[in-house]
Scaffold this active site. Structure first.
Site, mmCIF file in Angstrom:
data_model
loop_
_atom_site.group_PDB
_atom_site.id
_atom_site.type_symbol
_atom_site.label_atom_id
_atom_site.label_comp_id
_atom_site.label_asym_id
_atom_site.label_seq_id
_atom_site.Cartn_x
_atom_site.Cartn_y
_atom_site.Cartn_z
ATOM 1 N N HIS A 80 -39.185 -89.086 32.498
ATOM 2 C CA HIS A 80 -39.884 -87.881 32.040
ATOM 3 C C HIS A 80 -38.993 -86.646 32.096
ATOM 4 O O HIS A 80 -39.160 -85.721 31.300
ATOM 5 C CB HIS A 80 -41.122 -87.629 32.911
ATOM 6 C CG HIS A 80 -42.275 -88.520 32.583
ATOM 7 N ND1 HIS A 80 -43.553 -88.258 32.989
ATOM 8 C CD2 HIS A 80 -42.336 -89.672 31.882
ATOM 9 C CE1 HIS A 80 -44.369 -89.213 32.559
ATOM 10 N NE2 HIS A 80 -43.642 -90.081 31.901
ATOM 11 N N TYR A 136 -37.046 -98.600 29.926
ATOM 12 C CA TYR A 136 -37.198 -97.197 30.286
ATOM 13 C C TYR A 136 -35.842 -96.503 30.404
ATOM 14 O O TYR A 136 -35.767 -95.277 30.312
ATOM 15 C CB TYR A 136 -38.000 -97.061 31.584
ATOM 16 C CG TYR A 136 -39.473 -96.875 31.313
ATOM 17 C CD1 TYR A 136 -39.966 -95.666 30.826
ATOM 18 C CD2 TYR A 136 -40.371 -97.911 31.508
ATOM 19 C CE1 TYR A 136 -41.307 -95.496 30.551
ATOM 20 C CE2 TYR A 136 -41.720 -97.760 31.238
ATOM 21 C CZ TYR A 136 -42.190 -96.547 30.757
ATOM 22 O OH TYR A 136 -43.522 -96.373 30.468
ATOM 23 N N TYR A 348 -44.783 -105.244 31.058
ATOM 24 C CA TYR A 348 -45.462 -104.032 31.530
ATOM 25 C C TYR A 348 -46.890 -104.383 31.955
ATOM 26 O O TYR A 348 -47.781 -104.513 31.129
ATOM 27 C CB TYR A 348 -45.490 -103.012 30.397
ATOM 28 C CG TYR A 348 -45.628 -101.568 30.811
ATOM 29 C CD1 TYR A 348 -46.428 -101.170 31.871
ATOM 30 C CD2 TYR A 348 -44.953 -100.570 30.112
ATOM 31 C CE1 TYR A 348 -46.554 -99.859 32.230
ATOM 32 C CE2 TYR A 348 -45.065 -99.235 30.462
ATOM 33 C CZ TYR A 348 -45.870 -98.889 31.514
ATOM 34 O OH TYR A 348 -45.997 -97.565 31.872
#
Length: 829
Positions: A80, A136, A348
């Protein structure tokens, strides 16, 4: 594109409806919008330029405010952080280019202050990996590489020689399965990459490696892209790196494969705790891929930073990192003989131990998710994220003991005891892998119990997310298999006494909200004996016909004998604590003896703290201020002889000391008037005096902003975290607080209309809550007034119709009261 930009403008960058506390979708929109604005600027009308600029400013202002109170402002090396910071930087550069220097200055400084710390911390990650995994990791590098490119281009902050960048190609090259379509799916993952990775690869080639290998790997991935079914990139992710891939591609480097391409190689990521073998090969017969994971939570660098209290100026324990996307997967493995996924990760999904290729134990000694079974300490029963901040979970780790390749045979050993609760009284949990043949893998689990251990049974899980397992049994040896296009992939098992228990073959559906439906698995249970129990598993590709499989062992040694139609293997593993033996294992393959020596034990060396790390960040922060000062001079120079000069000077100086502002404007204005009268050399002298006439507005901006931030931080410390239902896009731990103390910045567009920089979105929730609270109070008053009327005046009335009307009104008002109370409770008014 212009039509899409116009459409997006009318939506004003709304936050995601189901996750209004998450800025990441807003960041994606802001980056795309700012990029489109930059590309299309000359094709936009005057009104479009002003309207679009207002939207960028509002969104950037919101992101800037959020950076002080949201996790991405202080949780380093998490996906993020670069995603949101690059969005804010893109908005800052747009405003800077349009002359709104005050806003752009404070926003740019905030981005650099956050990201430059991450760049320093990345120096400790010596293997080029990212602890959140390949998928990611591509999410992180999509924005991280844009940041590195932009700060070098605009502010001459050069990170192209960063040691982590030099190693990052290995993270992409050594994690690709044969066929270039899938990657290691450790941690939360899809089948390969979320973003790119062609863009990231051409970036590494152009700015870091300069050898054509990045272009080559990008080309291989592009040629082999899955067009339908599992592994297909989503529409929202596939094209958003196309422009950076185009900008960064350097055709002069050519397309050159790495020197060892075509040869299976063993690679150990010492920070990540991951071993891979056979990556980036063509998907052909006898082209295997093997991976093994046993490392420290968050990776060695982050784990050691937290536990050794390094970088004290920045880091306050796990609060400054976020391992929520990791899994309880210490000592897990995957196997893809012929490049075909046989044993896979479960992608996931929920953070349960049994959804990884590892062990759980019974009976449980603490609160567990699936009593009586107990998994690894990072397992979380009530959250979508891994438990990592507190108690035993904060210290979770595994360890790769050895990883060697000799004569085409691979040996890997890991120790995972530190990933389980000490109350289980496990003395050692050792997993050894021997790749005897490209289609033949031997796996041995040794469970060593302490004398007073309460454990009775252990159970192992083996997953395949694509194909269900089926049961089989041969000569009382139980097994399972999957059917693939090229044949049947089989596995068999027994313990060190020769006993083989029947397994549970099943599927598990994931709860709603996860991107994948679920997984298929084999569950093998072993009864434990004190002190040592061993379970042996054999994984076989379709081209091999195993004719015999035998196991013998004692307290110090395990002997496994496997015979196929063409080969005979004898594997001797020394698993005891007696380290006087000089080898881990010995393999005799068709009379050829291969030794795996203890001298090759992996020894982990802790990285030392970067010297003067605060000074390094401050040094890079010094680069951007002169750029803004130069722009200030250029803007004033451009308008110095026009009617708009005073207005421009006032806007540029609005954050400087009030006692100096008028004087400074008058002084600048006077010099501007003198220039109209000057000629020749005199003009040049006056011009030099002109550009240095004003005060240092950026120093005053910093002083003013620091005061506002101190007030905001004081308020934030008084607030308690909100226990929100986190969505898949979000990994935040702190409440979204609105700071009314922040100044209401204004942008004055070329039309002269003032535009609010502080977005109305940040104050909307509090306004809504205030109205709800007001209506609730009024309705309570009305309710009691009508109740009093019913008990006094209407009680004496003879009209039954009147009484019924009042009862109906009271009932309706009660419903309204309940609705208002519910709304007020949700908005915490």
């Amino acid at each position: 594109m212009q039509q899409n930009v116009t459409t997006l403008t009318f939506h004003c960058f709304p936050l995601v409806k189901d996750a209004p506390w998450d800025e990441v979708p807003l960041a994606h929109s802001l980056v795309g919008f700012a990029t489109a604005y930059d590309f299309l600027y000359n094709y936009l009308s005057k009104s479009q330029q002003e309207r679009f600029l207002e939207v960028i400013a509002n969104a950037s202002g919101y992101m800037y405010e959020a950076s002080y109170r949201r996790g991405w402002g202080f949780q380093y090396l998490h996906n993020h952080q670069p995603t949101n910071c690059v969005a804010l930087l893109a908005g800052s550069l747009i405003l800077m280019n349009q002359g709104y220097l005050q806003e752009a200055y404070v926003w740019t400084k905030q981005v650099l202050a956050i990201m430059e710390k991450s760049i320093v911390l990345l120096r400790e990650v010596t293997d080029g990996s990212l602890y959140e995994g390949v998928a990611y990791g591509s999410y992180t590098t999509r924005s991280l590489f844009q940041y590195i490119f932009l700060v070098q281009r605009h502010f001459d902050v050069n990170h192209f020689k960063h040691p982590w960048l030099k190693q990052h190609f290995a993270f992409m090259y050594r994690t690709v399965l044969p066929g270039f379509q899938r990657t290691v799916a450790i941690a939360d993952s899809n089948y390969n990459w979320f973003y790119g990775p062609e863009s990231q690869l051409v970036f590494l080639d152009k700015f870091v490696m300069r050898n054509g290998s990045g272009n080559w790997l990008a080309d291989q991935i592009r040629r082999n892209r899955v067009l339908e079914g599992p592994g297909t990139p989503s529409k929202g992710q596939r094209w958003c790196t196309l422009h950076t891939e185009f900008l960064w591609y350097d055709a002069s480097l050519g397309s050159v494969p790495p020197p060892d391409y075509g040869i299976p190689k063993l690679h150990y990521f010492e920070d990540w705790g991951v071993v891979t073998y056979g990556s980036a090969l063509p998907a052909e017969v006898n082209r295997p891929f093997l991976s093994f994971k046993s490392g420290k939570l968050g990776g060695r660098a982050i784990f050691d930073i937290v536990h050794r209290n390094k970088y004290k100026e920045w880091i306050k324990g796990w609060r400054n990192f976020n391992a929520g996307h990791e899994h309880p997967d210490q000592n897990s493995f995957t196997f893809a003989p012929n490049g075909v996924p046989f044993i896979t990760e479960a992608l996931y999904g929920p953070k349960y131990t049994f959804l990884n290729n590892v062990l759980t134990f019974a009976p449980a000694v603490s609160k567990s998710c699936f009593y009586p079974w107990e998994g690894q300490v990072t397992e979380d029963c009530s959250s979508k994220w891994l438990k990592y901040k507190h108690d035993l979970a904060a210290d979770c780790q595994g360890r790769v003991v050895a990883a060697m390749e000799r004569g085409g045979i691979v040996f890997i050993r890991g120790e995972g005891v530190a990933a389980y609760n000490p109350k289980l009284k496990l003395k050692s949990l050792q997993r050894s892998l021997l790749l005897l043949h490209p289609q033949l893998l031997l796996l041995v689990d040794q469970i060593h119990l302490q004398d007073d251990s309460p454990l009775e049974v252990a159970t192992s899980f083996f997953h395949n997310v694509d194909v269900p397992f089926e049961e089989t049994v041969i000569d009382n040896v139980h097994g399972a298999f999957i059917r693939q296009r090229d044949g049947t992939y089989k596995m068999y098992w027994m313990d060190d006494t020769g006993n083989s228990e029947k397994a549970v073959v099943a599927s598990r559906m994931y709860p709603r909200g996860y991107p994948y439906n679920g997984t298929n698995y084999v569950n093998v249970t072993t009864h434990l004996r004190s002190p040592i129990t061993r379970a042996v598993y054999l994984f076989i590709g379709p081209s091999l016909d195993v004719q015999s499989f035998n196991v013998h062992g004692n307290s110090q040694q395990l002997d496994v004998f496997v015979t196929t139609g063409e080969h005979a293997y004898a594997a001797y593993l020394w698993t005891g604590e007696d380290k006087s033996h000089s080898v881990f294992a010995q393999v005799i393959a068709d009379r050829q003896k291969i030794l795996f020596e203890r001298t090759s034990t992996i020894r982990s060396a802790a990285a030392s703290e970067i010297r003067d790390y605060v000074g390094l960040v401050e040094q890079n922060l010094q680069h951007f201020k002169p750029v803004f000062q130069q722009l200030e001079k250029q803007i004033l120079s451009r308008v110095r002889n026009t009617d708009s000069f005073r207005k421009t000077a006032e806007r540029l100086l609005q954050f400087s000391d009030k006692r100096q502002t008028e004087e400074a404007i008058d002084r600048i204005f006077a010099i501007s008037q003198q220039q109209q009268q000057g000629r020749g050399k005199r003009n040049k002298k006056v011009a030099k005096g002109f550009v240095d006439a004003g005060p240092d507005i950026f120093a005053q901006i910093e002083v003013n902003e620091r005061k506002v931030r101190q007030k905001a931080q004081t308020l934030a410390q008084k607030e308690l975290p909100v226990d929100e239902e986190e969505e898949m896009n979000d990994l935040l731990d702190f409440a979204d607080i609105t700071y009314r103390e922040h100044k209401n910045n204004m942008i004055k567009g070329q039309s002269g209309l003032a535009q609010m920089l502080a977005t109305a979105r940040s104050s909307a929730p509090s306004v809504s809550a205030s109205y709800t609270r007001l209506f609730l109070i009024l309705n309570i008053v009305i309710f009691f007034v009508m109740l009093a009327m019913q008990l006094t005046w209407f009680q004496k009335a003879k009209s039954l119709h009147g009484q019924r009307c009042l009862y109906a009104v009271l009932l309706i008002d009660s419903c309204i009261l309940l609705w208002l109370y519910s709304s007020c409770s949700q908005s915490q008014c």
